[in-house]
Design a protein around this motif. Structure first.
Motif, PDB file in Angstrom:
ATOM      1  N   GLU A   9       0.825  -1.219   0.000  1.00 56.17           N
ATOM      2  CA  GLU A   9       0.000   0.000   0.000  1.00 56.17           C
ATOM      3  C   GLU A   9       0.854   1.262   0.000  1.00 56.17           C
ATOM      4  N   LEU A  59      -7.223   2.411  -6.163  1.00 55.22           N
ATOM      5  CA  LEU A  59      -6.320   1.266  -6.012  1.00 55.22           C
ATOM      6  C   LEU A  59      -6.235   0.722  -4.588  1.00 55.22           C
ATOM      7  N   LEU A  63      -5.927  -3.283  -3.400  1.00 55.83           N
ATOM      8  CA  LEU A  63      -4.809  -3.876  -2.652  1.00 55.83           C
ATOM      9  C   LEU A  63      -5.309  -4.542  -1.374  1.00 55.83           C
ATOM     10  N   HIS A  68      -1.726  -6.729  -5.271  1.00 55.11           N
ATOM     11  CA  HIS A  68      -0.277  -6.503  -5.170  1.00 55.11           C
ATOM     12  C   HIS A  68       0.079  -5.215  -5.902  1.00 55.11           C
ATOM     13  N   CYS A  69       0.922  -4.401  -5.280  1.00 50.72           N
ATOM     14  CA  CYS A  69       1.467  -3.205  -5.914  1.00 50.72           C
ATOM     15  C   CYS A  69       2.953  -3.461  -6.145  1.00 50.72           C
ATOM     16  N   VAL A  83      -0.313  -2.786 -10.665  1.00 43.95           N
ATOM     17  CA  VAL A  83      -1.157  -3.299  -9.586  1.00 43.95           C
ATOM     18  C   VAL A  83      -1.984  -4.464 -10.112  1.00 43.95           C
TER      19      VAL A  83
END
Length: 176
Positions: A9, A59, A63, A68-69, A83
Motif C-alpha cells: 500500500e 487502487l 490492494l 499486489h502493488c 497493480v
C-alpha cells in the motif's frame, strides 16, 4: 538495471514519481464489435495531486482485497508501477484484474512494462488465475504494448469496470 519489488500500500504514495506524460497521436474506440483507430494529436500531462488521489482512492481497496502493488526500480528511482487485483472476475471467476500499469517517460521502450507484466502474470498464475482482465487506456502506445504482449479483446466486458472507464479498451491475457 531494473528490479521489480513488491511495494504494498505504501507504494501508492510514490505514484507521483512516475512521469506519465506523452504525446498521443492515435486513440482507439470500440464500437459495433470492432476497434476503430482515430487521429487525435493530444498531450497527456503528468500526474496532478488530484489524479494521484483519484488513483490512490481506486487502487487502495484493490490492494486491501488481496492485490499486489509492484514497483520497477532503477536504483532508488521508481521507473514504473503495476497493480494486480485480488478480486475474482469473469463468468468462471478465473480472472484477476491488471488494475494499473504505468512506466515513467524516460524508462519507456526499455522493457520495463514487460518486466512488470511478467511479474504480474507470475503472481496471477500463483493464485491459479486463468486470465488477466485489463481495462486499458485507449491510446495507441498502451494498446500496442498489450497486443504485442499477447493480450486480446475481451470476449465479455466486465460491466462494473466498463462503468468506471467507458472509453477503455477491455482485454484479456491468457495465463495457461
Amino acid at each position: 538495471m531494473i528490479r521489480i519489488e513488491e511495494l504494498g500500500e505504501a507504494g501508492l504514495d510514490r505514484m507521483g514519481e512516475i512521469d506519465r506524460s506523452e504525446e498521443v497521436t492515435y486513440q482507439y474506440l470500440f464500437r459495433e464489435g470492432a476497434l476503430h483507430r482515430e487521429r487525435i494529436d493530444a498531450q497527456v500531462p503528468t500526474w496532478t495531486p488530484e489524479t494521484i488521489e483519484k488513483n490512490r482512492h481506486m487502487l487502495l481497496p484493490i490492494l486491501r482485497k488481496g492485490g499486489h502493488c509492484l514497483g520497477a526500480l532503477a536504483g532508488d528511482r521508481l521507473a514504473g508501477m503495476a497493480v494486480l487485483g485480488g478480486e475474482w472476475l469473469g463468468e468462471e471467476q478465473d480472472q484477476l484484474q491488471m488494475a494499473f500499469l504505468y512506466v515513467s517517460r524516460e524508462y519507456r521502450r526499455q522493457g520495463v512494462a514487460r518486466k512488470l507484466m511478467d511479474e504480474i502474470c507470475r503472481l496471477a498464475r500463483e493464485k491459479q488465475a486463468n486470465q488477466l482482465y485489463i481495462s486499458a487506456t485507449e491510446t495507441d502506445s498502451a494498446l500496442g504494448f498489450y497486443f504485442a504482449y499477447g493480450c486480446r479483446l475481451a470476449p465479455e466486458v466486465d460491466k462494473r469496470l466498463y462503468a468506471l472507464e467507458p472509453l477503455d479498451i477491455h482485454l484479456v491475457k491468457d495465463l495457461k
